[in-house]
Design an enzyme around this catalytic site. Structure first.
Site, PDB file in Angstrom:
ATOM      1  N   ASP A   1      -6.884 -23.226  39.577  1.00 47.78           N
ATOM      2  CA  ASP A   1      -5.493 -22.915  39.885  1.00 47.78           C
ATOM      3  C   ASP A   1      -4.626 -24.149  39.968  1.00 47.78           C
ATOM      4  OD1 ASP A   1      -5.690 -20.548  39.461  1.00 47.78           O
ATOM      5  OD2 ASP A   1      -5.515 -19.811  41.201  1.00 47.78           O
TER       6      ASP A   1
ATOM      7  N   HIS B   1      -5.121 -18.929  34.697  1.00 46.58           N
ATOM      8  CA  HIS B   1      -4.227 -17.605  34.613  1.00 46.58           C
ATOM      9  C   HIS B   1      -3.188 -17.880  33.385  1.00 46.58           C
ATOM     10  CE1 HIS B   1      -4.218 -15.539  38.738  1.00 46.58           C
ATOM     11  NE2 HIS B   1      -4.529 -17.226  38.991  1.00 46.58           N
TER      12      HIS B   1
ATOM     13  N   HIS C   1      -3.140 -26.593  45.865  1.00 51.26           N
ATOM     14  CA  HIS C   1      -3.160 -25.043  45.790  1.00 51.26           C
ATOM     15  C   HIS C   1      -4.016 -24.787  47.036  1.00 51.26           C
ATOM     16  CE1 HIS C   1      -2.791 -21.104  43.987  1.00 51.26           C
ATOM     17  NE2 HIS C   1      -4.301 -21.277  44.111  1.00 51.26           N
TER      18      HIS C   1
ATOM     19  N   HIS D   1     -12.285 -22.417  43.478  1.00 53.23           N
ATOM     20  CA  HIS D   1     -11.692 -22.304  44.976  1.00 53.23           C
ATOM     21  C   HIS D   1     -11.761 -20.925  45.329  1.00 53.23           C
ATOM     22  CE1 HIS D   1      -8.499 -21.128  42.459  1.00 53.23           C
ATOM     23  NE2 HIS D   1      -7.798 -20.575  43.514  1.00 53.23           N
TER      24      HIS D   1
ATOM     25  N   ASP E   1      -9.061 -13.876  43.589  1.00 55.13           N
ATOM     26  CA  ASP E   1      -8.902 -13.597  42.367  1.00 55.13           C
ATOM     27  C   ASP E   1      -9.869 -14.588  41.585  1.00 55.13           C
ATOM     28  OD1 ASP E   1      -7.072 -15.419  43.123  1.00 55.13           O
ATOM     29  OD2 ASP E   1      -5.976 -15.060  41.409  1.00 55.13           O
ATOM     30  N   HIS E   2     -10.552 -15.375  42.225  1.00 49.23           N
ATOM     31  CA  HIS E   2     -11.641 -16.175  41.621  1.00 49.23           C
ATOM     32  C   HIS E   2     -13.149 -16.144  41.957  1.00 49.23           C
ATOM     33  CE1 HIS E   2      -8.350 -18.950  39.615  1.00 49.23           C
ATOM     34  NE2 HIS E   2      -7.884 -18.166  40.322  1.00 49.23           N
TER      35      HIS E   2
ATOM     36  N   HIS F   1     -10.071 -18.361  46.589  1.00 47.77           N
ATOM     37  CA  HIS F   1      -8.977 -17.316  46.371  1.00 47.77           C
ATOM     38  C   HIS F   1      -9.927 -15.936  45.667  1.00 47.77           C
ATOM     39  CE1 HIS F   1      -5.094 -19.589  46.859  1.00 47.77           C
ATOM     40  NE2 HIS F   1      -5.730 -19.496  48.074  1.00 47.77           N
TER      41      HIS F   1
HETATM   42 ZN   LIG Z   1      -5.754 -19.439  43.685  1.00 47.70          ZN
END
Ligand SMILES: [Zn+2]
Length: 263
Positions: A141, A179, A122, A64, A68-69, A66
């Site tokens: 996530d 995570h 998410h 996805h 942080d990915h 985001h």
């Molecule tokens: Zn995420």
């Protein structure tokens, strides 16, 4: 924390921490030499894992959009010319996408085959990658060990339906998630299901893992089915525990997710 392990079909994986509590993971196909990074939170830990393993990056499979990915994609793409595969609905928000995928598509990493499972909730376009022969799920996530992702773009009902798709996978599927949230997830889950023996067993295992600085990921889908309260919203005991006996599973899930947000 950096662990290498073999999976059926000779697929190999390598898990490592990125940023604060994100996991990066490499999937390697010894038969072809292909290696995929599942998401790329940041480039340096991915590079370190490649160097340590001697593997050469061929693909980046994105779950996805985001940051942080996806923060490491541009740098890794430039250095390795890896193919970037991303969810079709989110491709415009992800750098350097070469191929887009949607529900039911097949993605090859060398000779390893992955099925794309759309799991909105998410984010609206999130996809997960399931390697049926290697018995590996990369859940992004959507599903965490004893938890699930925050419902940011979708609805709780949508997230519940996505989790049901993952719950339908075989018990011996190894689940990799985005995570390291397991400890906090267990503390919350125990407030809903203090008498669940599978959850108590997982709590004891995670306590040992954390004491030994071992990642709590991957986890087995069969264990998650028994111990993860977010996969158990259709269990009458969970409904009763949140004061919603007899109510629809989606309603129970919505309540459990809301309680977690406030925990
Ligand atoms: Zn995420």
């Amino acid at each position: 924390m950096n662990t290498t392990s073999d999976a059926p079909s000779n697929a190999q994986t390598r898990l490592f921490l990125c940023l604060k509590d994100n996991y990066g993971v490499l999937v390697h196909d010894p038969a072809s030499g292909a290696t995929a990074a599942i998401d790329a939170p940041e480039a340096a830990p991915v590079e370190a894992a490649l160097t340590a393993s001697g593997w050469k990056l061929s693909d980046i499979l994105v779950t996805h959009h985001h940051g942080d990915h996806t923060g490491g994609i541009a740098e890794l793409k430039q250095r390795h010319r890896a193919r970037v595969v991303a969810p079709r609905q989110e491709a415009s928000k992800i750098p350097d996408v070469d191929e887009t995928v949607a529900e039911g598509d097949t993605v090859m990493v060398g000779t390893l085959s992955a099925r794309v499972i759309e799991t909105p909730g998410h984010t609206l376009g999130q996809v997960n990658y399931f390697f049926p022969t290697a018995k590996l799920l990369f859940a992004g996530d959507t599903l965490f060990s004893i938890g699930c992702g925050r419902v940011i773009e979708g609805t709780p009902e949508m997230m519940w339906q996505s989790l049901l798709k993952l719950r339908a996978l075989p018990d011996d599927t190894m689940v990799y998630c985005g995570h390291e949230y397991t400890d906090a997830n267990i503390r919350f889950a125990l407030t809903i299901e203090p008498g669940n023996p599978a959850l108590a067993a997982r709590a004891a295992e995670v306590k040992r893992q954390i004491a030994a600085s071992i990642p709590t990921v991957p986890t087995l889908m069969g264990e998650e089915k028994r111990a993860n309260v977010f996969l158990r919203a259709d269990d009458p005991a969970v409904a009763a525990a949140v004061g919603l006996a007899g109510k629809a599973a989606a309603e129970v899930f919505t309540e459990v997710r809301a309680r977690k947000n406030k925990f």
